[in-house]
Design a protein around this motif. Structure first.
Motif, PDB file in Angstrom:
ATOM      1  N   PRO B 125       0.851  -1.192   0.000  1.00  0.00           N
ATOM      2  CA  PRO B 125       0.000   0.000   0.000  1.00  0.00           C
ATOM      3  C   PRO B 125       0.888   1.243   0.000  1.00  0.00           C
ATOM      4  CG  PRO B 125      -0.434  -1.423   1.921  1.00  0.00           C
ATOM      5  CD  PRO B 125       0.839  -1.886   1.297  1.00  0.00           C
ATOM      6  N   THR B 130       5.968   9.484   1.341  1.00  0.00           N
ATOM      7  CA  THR B 130       6.941  10.344   2.023  1.00  0.00           C
ATOM      8  C   THR B 130       7.559   9.618   3.212  1.00  0.00           C
ATOM      9  OG1 THR B 130       5.351  11.278   3.581  1.00  0.00           O
ATOM     10  CG2 THR B 130       5.571  12.381   1.450  1.00  0.00           C
ATOM     11  N   GLY B 131       7.215   8.364   3.385  1.00  0.00           N
ATOM     12  CA  GLY B 131       7.722   7.601   4.519  1.00  0.00           C
ATOM     13  C   GLY B 131       9.247   7.557   4.511  1.00  0.00           C
TER      14      GLY B 131
HETATM   15  C1  LIG Z   1       9.999  16.292   4.990  1.00  0.00           C
HETATM   16  C2  LIG Z   1       9.396  15.210   5.830  1.00  0.00           C
HETATM   17  C3  LIG Z   1       9.055  15.482   7.146  1.00  0.00           C
HETATM   18  C4  LIG Z   1       8.471  14.513   7.932  1.00  0.00           C
HETATM   19  N1  LIG Z   1       8.135  14.849   9.205  1.00  0.00           N
HETATM   20  C5  LIG Z   1       7.535  13.933   9.977  1.00  0.00           C
HETATM   21  C6  LIG Z   1       7.137  14.269  11.292  1.00  0.00           C
HETATM   22  O1  LIG Z   1       7.347  15.373  11.763  1.00  0.00           O
HETATM   23  N2  LIG Z   1       6.503  13.324  12.006  1.00  0.00           N
HETATM   24  C7  LIG Z   1       6.248  12.074  11.516  1.00  0.00           C
HETATM   25  O2  LIG Z   1       5.656  11.267  12.196  1.00  0.00           O
HETATM   26  N3  LIG Z   1       6.660  11.736  10.294  1.00  0.00           N
HETATM   27  C8  LIG Z   1       7.284  12.610   9.507  1.00  0.00           C
HETATM   28  N4  LIG Z   1       7.674  12.248   8.262  1.00  0.00           N
HETATM   29  C9  LIG Z   1       7.491  10.842   7.847  1.00  0.00           C
HETATM   30  C10 LIG Z   1       6.048  10.365   7.908  1.00  0.00           C
HETATM   31  O3  LIG Z   1       5.978   9.036   8.324  1.00  0.00           O
HETATM   32  C11 LIG Z   1       5.318  10.445   6.610  1.00  0.00           C
HETATM   33  O4  LIG Z   1       5.508  11.679   6.030  1.00  0.00           O
HETATM   34  C12 LIG Z   1       3.801  10.194   6.641  1.00  0.00           C
HETATM   35  O5  LIG Z   1       3.183   9.896   7.844  1.00  0.00           O
HETATM   36  C13 LIG Z   1       3.561   9.064   5.733  1.00  0.00           C
HETATM   37  O6  LIG Z   1       2.465   9.347   4.941  1.00  0.00           O
HETATM   38  P1  LIG Z   1       2.441   8.929   3.411  1.00  0.00           P
HETATM   39  O7  LIG Z   1       1.061   9.147   2.956  1.00  0.00           O
HETATM   40  O8  LIG Z   1       3.513   9.580   2.642  1.00  0.00           O
HETATM   41  O9  LIG Z   1       2.720   7.378   3.519  1.00  0.00           O
HETATM   42  P2  LIG Z   1       3.701   6.467   2.674  1.00  0.00           P
HETATM   43  O10 LIG Z   1       5.096   6.935   2.779  1.00  0.00           O
HETATM   44  O11 LIG Z   1       3.158   6.291   1.312  1.00  0.00           O
HETATM   45  O12 LIG Z   1       3.536   5.129   3.461  1.00  0.00           O
HETATM   46  C14 LIG Z   1       4.031   4.936   4.761  1.00  0.00           C
HETATM   47  C15 LIG Z   1       3.652   3.533   5.247  1.00  0.00           C
HETATM   48  O13 LIG Z   1       2.256   3.434   5.406  1.00  0.00           O
HETATM   49  C16 LIG Z   1       1.693   2.474   4.534  1.00  0.00           C
HETATM   50  N5  LIG Z   1       0.457   3.052   4.012  1.00  0.00           N
HETATM   51  C17 LIG Z   1       0.296   4.248   3.394  1.00  0.00           C
HETATM   52  N6  LIG Z   1      -0.994   4.475   3.132  1.00  0.00           N
HETATM   53  C18 LIG Z   1      -1.667   3.406   3.600  1.00  0.00           C
HETATM   54  C19 LIG Z   1      -3.045   3.050   3.633  1.00  0.00           C
HETATM   55  N7  LIG Z   1      -3.998   3.839   3.144  1.00  0.00           N
HETATM   56  N8  LIG Z   1      -3.374   1.860   4.193  1.00  0.00           N
HETATM   57  C20 LIG Z   1      -2.438   1.054   4.717  1.00  0.00           C
HETATM   58  N9  LIG Z   1      -1.137   1.341   4.708  1.00  0.00           N
HETATM   59  C21 LIG Z   1      -0.745   2.500   4.155  1.00  0.00           C
HETATM   60  C22 LIG Z   1       2.751   2.201   3.503  1.00  0.00           C
HETATM   61  O14 LIG Z   1       2.661   0.886   3.034  1.00  0.00           O
HETATM   62  C23 LIG Z   1       4.010   2.437   4.299  1.00  0.00           C
HETATM   63  O15 LIG Z   1       4.344   1.307   5.016  1.00  0.00           O
HETATM   64  C24 LIG Z   1       8.256  13.208   7.421  1.00  0.00           C
HETATM   65  C25 LIG Z   1       8.598  12.931   6.112  1.00  0.00           C
HETATM   66  C26 LIG Z   1       9.163  13.915   5.312  1.00  0.00           C
HETATM   67  C27 LIG Z   1       9.529  13.573   3.907  1.00  0.00           C
END
Ligand SMILES: Cc1cc2nc3c(=O)[nH]c(=O)nc-3n(C[C@H](O)[C@H](O)[C@H](O)COP(=O)(O)OP(=O)(O)OC[C@H]3O[C@@H](n4cnc5c(N)ncnc54)[C@H](O)[C@@H]3O)c2cc1C
Lengths: 266, 535
Positions: B125, B130-131
């Motif tokens: 998924p 941004t993970g």
């Molecule tokens: C510049 C920057 C700053 C950040 N700052 C913080 C911060 O301050 N605090 C913090 O906690 N994190 C921070 N992060 C990391 C943070 O974990 C992610 O940004 C965010 O929570 C992940 O969301 P995403 O939609 O990009 O998930 P993704 O990166 O796409 O996925 C993350 C994980 O979740 C799973 N996933 C995603 N969507 C779903 C869904 N709908 N159902 C089931 N599983 C799913 C994926 O398989 C993966 O394992 C930062 C990242 C960046 C790049």
């Protein structure tokens, strides 16, 4: 003149970053509960005054005259004092607040402000007056010019650069359509600031604390014998029409269909 | 003057541009499977065929399937178009998926998983991708199920503040949406312009409002989840209180896509504060950072909304990276910076408290200099300094990122000890660019005992990684910390879970996983250490 007294204008306006909303009666914009701060062009004016002072203190041989005093002036409601404290924290020495009530403030027009400034200037006798080229709330862009007219002083508007040399002479580089224009004039004069004149500093905590103790004098338009009755009447205030959001299409056919049948451009 | 997006306090109306992906070397990163040869593809997973792709094309609309496999009804997609889904934000991991699915409805997700479950096709998924722990991209040829197209708001109740929406809504758009109705999302992070609420929930994201609004375990009221076999678990409750039965939604908060796919979210948004003020303070020692924190907790209690810190090295990287977008707000350089934000509803009240507090910490000598926001643009500028650190480190060089919880008094020691270790090993010298490691930097949410330790290297190399791991994890275990405070485990930390959790916890987790996903198709190779072949 050996040392310079500078007067700067500081208007309290709705914060630059706030989304403006028109009130229900379409008579004005909503101000209640909305973040206000110093008009950005006025911040530039205060900054420039402080830089003129620093230019001399850092290098007395630069020819830039010593700045004896920087006076910040604001015409507005009680809360305009916050704006003046900001100017004091940035480096102004003292402040004058011409207080009007909220209702009057909402309709304080450029001519009235120019007259209030003239009255103060006649008392304070500054050599240089720096105002913003416009306030971002009403965008009238007239106060500096009207003030220069009332005082019969030279003016350098839309300043991009200011240089003052020892003997009363000032050079102002102005932003004009498609380029820059350089003017020379004698002081006293009125300057209005443009965006690129400088980048205002942040007020530091020690200076914010010091600013609390700097003198701030309050007066009214009556004290200055100025009649601020509005000359212009606002008939209606409306919002610009809303932009329609974009849409994603799945295929070229759908795009063509929309261009033909919805947008009617094909 | 900077033209800055309209904000009232923090971002309100327009959106930040999506995060720029830091591009790595021209050649791009090596395949994850080559970089980590110990990882073996699970042979029980089926390899994707064009029949599978055809089947997906029956479930989804044509534009919603990208595959490098041609099918009778559609040509193959260029591999390039799949690249963004195969590579992570840091450019550290690179998978080899040949199929990206972008469903629009829960029903479609259900049909896809039902099929993958039956066919033993592994699935990753993906939210905003941004993970930071390699969880959101495939390791081998897993199918990527992207939630990008599931981005509708389903309902918002201005009385309770409960928002119900699709999992693929971008966090910042949600915040803008609820802002229109005077509410605020209970979380905010640097990736807000790209990350999805579903991704936030799946990583149990923390971020900068955590100090004020607490954990997603509290603010998420319900979830709609598609289980690995296609069952739709309907639990989109909008109730604040509900004590009926096992609270199953909690399991999916932080499950990182290993138990199912979150498709819908019910989350409570608090009233949006009307006034915000931000101070950036220059502090001479970590000791003083702590003292300032204690004073802030005691004196700004109900108005404090963030307490963040960063060190000189972070500041240098941000300023170098930002160019004319930012400047050092203070006249002198400091070893530490603290950012404090207050949020409230009455300006005079908050101003008075904040300025009394600032006077006190200056008088006591905890803080040497500082600036206080005078307008909304300055608030944005000050936050920019903190929020750009993650991006700036990655732009400086390949970055080893550790997101850890450590009790506040020991928090910064991890940075110092890591610097020392790398120096002793001849890998790093402060201020020199001639070593394998360029910067060792610390920043984070001190208010939540959460440190981000970033080690910026010249390149990702086994020498550097073996110098850092397991050293850092052992250090954290010794200080009773957590090896992941808010970024999750992903691929990066799965093998190290034992440094934070005992055997009984890990075994129970593995049993849950086995129960929910018996074929192990959901986000394999990640999250949990490989189970000892259990009964
Ligand atoms: C510049 C920057 C700053 C950040 N700052 C913080 C911060 O301050 N605090 C913090 O906690 N994190 C921070 N992060 C990391 C943070 O974990 C992610 O940004 C965010 O929570 C992940 O969301 P995403 O939609 O990009 O998930 P993704 O990166 O796409 O996925 C993350 C994980 O979740 C799973 N996933 C995603 N969507 C779903 C869904 N709908 N159902 C089931 N599983 C799913 C994926 O398989 C993966 O394992 C930062 C990242 C960046 C790049």
């Amino acid at each position: 003149m050996s040392s310079l007294r500078i007067l700067v204008g500081c208007k309290r306006v709705i914060d630059y970053a706030v989304k403006i909303r028109v009130n229900a009666g379409q008579t004005a914009v909503e101000v209640a509960g909305v973040k206000h701060s110093m008009n950005p062009f006025d911040e530039i004016a205060v900054e420039e005054a402080v830089r003129l002072r620093e230019r001399h203190t850092k290098d007395p041989a630069s020819g830039s005259p010593k700045v004896e005093e920087i006076i910040a002036v604001s015409c507005g409601p009680a809360k305009a004092q916050e704006t003046l404290r900001t100017a004091l924290a940035m480096g102004a020495d003292r402040a004058i607040h011409v207080e009007v009530d909220e209702k009057q403030a909402a309709n304080l027009q450029p001519l009235a402000v120019a007259q209030l400034f003239r009255a103060i200037i006649e008392k304070e006798k500054p050599h240089l007056v720096i105002l913003g080229k416009q306030a971002i709330d009403d965008d009238a862009g007239q106060t500096g010019e009207m003030l220069a007219g009332l005082l019969n002083w030279p003016q350098g508007t839309f300043a991009n650069k200011i240089d003052i040399t020892g003997d009363n002479a000032m050079k102002v580089v102005r932003e004009i359509d498609g380029g820059l224009e350089t003017l020379s004039t004698k002081l006293p004069a009125v300057v209005t600031t443009d965006l690129r004149l400088n980048e205002p500093r942040y007020a530091s905590l020690p200076n914010i604390m010091k600013a609390k103790k700097k003198p701030l004098v309050k007066m009214t338009p009556a004290d200055l014998s100025v009649d601020i009755t509005p000359r212009l009447e606002t008939i209606k205030v409306t919002e610009p029409s809303k932009r329609q959001g974009g849409k994603k299409v799945e295929s070229v056919d759908e795009l063509l269909d929309k261009l033909k049948n919805e947008a009617g451009v094909l | 003057m900077h033209l800055i997006r309209p904000v009232q306090g923090r971002p309100l109306t327009t959106s930040t541009p999506s995060l720029l992906r830091p591009t790595t070397s021209q050649a791009g990163p090596a395949l994850t499977s080559e970089k980590y040869p110990q990882l073996k593809r699970n042979p029980s997973f089926k390899s994707l065929t064009s029949e599978d792709v055809s089947h997906f094309r029956k479930i989804l609309s044509p534009g919603s399937v990208l595959s490098t496999l041609a099918t009778p009804d559609a040509p193959a997609t260029e591999a390039e178009e799949l690249h963004a889904y195969n590579s992570d934000w840091m450019g550290k991991y690179l998978g080899q998926s040949r199929c990206i699915l972008r469903p629009k409805t829960t029903e479609q997700v259900s049909q896809i998983l039902q099929y993958c479950h039956a066919q033993r096709l592994a699935v990753v998924p993906q939210g905003g991708n941004t993970g930071l722990v390699g969880g959101s991209v495939p390791v081998f040829d897993e199918v990527v199920l992207s939630l990008n197209n599931m981005n509708k708001i389903r309902s918002f109740d201005p009385i309770s503040g409960v928002l119900v929406c699709d999992a693929g809504c971008v966090l910042e758009s949600l915040d803008n949406y609820v802002a229109e109705q005077d509410h605020i999302m209970p979380l905010d992070l640097g990736a807000k312009g790209s990350c999805h609420i579903g991704g936030n929930i799946s990583t149990n994201a923390g971020g900068i409002r955590y100090l004020r609004y607490g954990s997603l375990h509290g603010s998420v009221l319900g979830l709609e989840v598609v289980l690995p076999d296609g069952t739709v678990l309907e639990n989109l409750s909008t109730l604040r209180k509900d004590s009926t039965g096992y609270d199953i939604k909690q399991l999916f908060i932080g499950a990182e896509g290993t138990l199912g796919i979150v498709t819908g979210v019910s989350i409570v948004a608090p009233p949006r504060p009307k006034v915000q003020t931000v101070a950036v303070l220059g502090v001479d020692s970590y000791e003083s950072v702590q003292k300032t924190f204690i004073a802030a907790k005691q004196n700004l209690t109900e108005i404090i909304s963030a307490f963040e810190f960063w060190d000189r090295s972070s500041m240098n990287m941000v300023l170098a990276h930002a160019g004319t977008n930012a400047r050092d707000p203070l006249a002198d350089e400091y070893p530490f910076y603290v950012l404090i934000e207050t949020s409230g509803f009455k300006k005079e009240h908050d101003d008075e408290k904040f300025s009394e507090f600032l006077e006190m910490v200056m008088e006591k000598g905890f803080v040497t200099d500082g600036v206080l926001s005078e307008n909304a643009s300055q608030i944005t500028m000050f936050w920019y300094l903190r929020e750009t650190i993650a991006e700036a480190t990655v732009k400086t060089g390949p970055t080893y990122k550790y997101d850890v919880s450590i009790p506040v008094p020991q928090l910064y020691n991890l940075v110092l000890d890591t610097r020392q270790r790398l120096t002793d090993m001849g890998l790093y010298k402060e201020g020199s660019a001639d070593y394998a490691v360029k910067e060792v930097t610390g920043y984070g949410h001190v208010g939540d005992s959460n440190l981000h330790l970033n080690v910026v290297a010249k390149e990702y190399s086994p020498t550097v990684s073996s110098a850092l791991e397991p050293f850092i994890y052992e250090w954290i275990a010794n200080h009773k910390g957590s090896i992941s405070a808010e970024h999750g485990l992903g691929l990066m930390k799965a093998p190290y879970l034992c440094y934070s959790k005992g055997p009984s916890m890990i075994q129970t987790m593995q049993r849950f996983k086995q129960l929910m996903d018996p074929h192990g198709i959901m986000n394999p190779y990640k999250y949990l250490p490989a189970a000892e072949k259990s009964a």
